[in-house]
Design an enzyme around this catalytic site. Structure first.
Site, PDB file in Angstrom:
ATOM      1  N   CYS A   9       0.988  -1.027  -0.078  1.00 50.83           N
ATOM      2  CA  CYS A   9       0.176   0.052  -0.163  1.00 50.83           C
ATOM      3  C   CYS A   9       0.833   1.498  -0.057  1.00 50.83           C
ATOM      4  CB  CYS A   9      -0.775   0.006   1.337  1.00 50.83           C
ATOM      5  SG  CYS A   9      -1.867   1.325   1.639  1.00 50.83           S
TER       6      CYS A   9
ATOM      7  N   CYS B  51      -0.091   3.968   2.756  1.00 49.57           N
ATOM      8  CA  CYS B  51       0.347   3.430   3.889  1.00 49.57           C
ATOM      9  C   CYS B  51       1.781   3.885   4.343  1.00 49.57           C
ATOM     10  CB  CYS B  51       0.218   2.026   4.047  1.00 49.57           C
ATOM     11  SG  CYS B  51      -1.576   1.320   3.964  1.00 49.57           S
TER      12      CYS B  51
END
Length: 173
Positions: free
Chosen positions: A96, A99
């Site tokens: 991600c 993230c």
């Protein structure tokens, strides 16, 4: 983690160890028959052996950091649910991109609070059961837990000011 340990051991390779290594090398080079298997264990200096002291140039850090990685359900219960401090749980994934942006920002916002809040990191690929239990449907998701209860949450990236206000709201300022 293993890289950090390896770097620390390389960094703490003291000059005393280097002198000992040089003396050991000189002694074995002067002997006529060299066999590594016959070399005594005490004369060998292991490059990865733990050092006796930290170098003066590195600051001493405490064993408790700003954040920790959750290892399993039991660890989550002990360190998050049963925590005396409010805990921000960062549900993330290695793949991600957002993230990877949010994680350091969140750690910085928590570090500003100087120990009044903790941060737990949960990789949703490793701990799918926790992600399902807390209703995580997208990453990054941050859930604030105080006294074992969910008190607030958000999904996605926030800027530094929004993160600071979120953390302040969680700890009750």
């Amino acid at each position: 983690m293993a890289h950090r340990l390896l770097v620390r051991r390389i960094w703490t390779f003291s000059t005393k160890d280097i002198r000992c290594l040089q003396a050991s090398t000189a002694a074995t080079a002067s002997s006529s028959s060299y066999s590594p298997s016959l070399q005594s264990a005490t004369s060998r200096v292991s490059f990865l052996a733990p050092s006796r002291s930290l170098p003066r140039s590195l600051p001493h850090t405490s064993s408790r950091g700003v954040s920790f990685n959750v290892q399993d359900q039991e660890d989550f219960t002990d360190r998050v649910i049963n925590s005396d401090l409010p805990v921000l749980v960062d549900f993330h994934a290695q793949w991600c991109g957002p993230c990877k942006i949010l994680g350091p920002r969140l750690e910085k916002a928590i570090a500003k609070q100087k120990g009044r809040v903790a941060m737990a990191k949960v990789d949703i690929d490793d701990h799918t059961d926790l992600a399902i239990e807390y209703g995580v449907s997208a990453v990054p998701t941050v859930i604030a837990i105080r006294g074992g209860d969910v008190v607030d949450h958000f999904v996605g990236i926030k800027d530094d000011d929004e993160l600071d206000s979120f953390v302040s709201k969680v700890i009750g300022q």
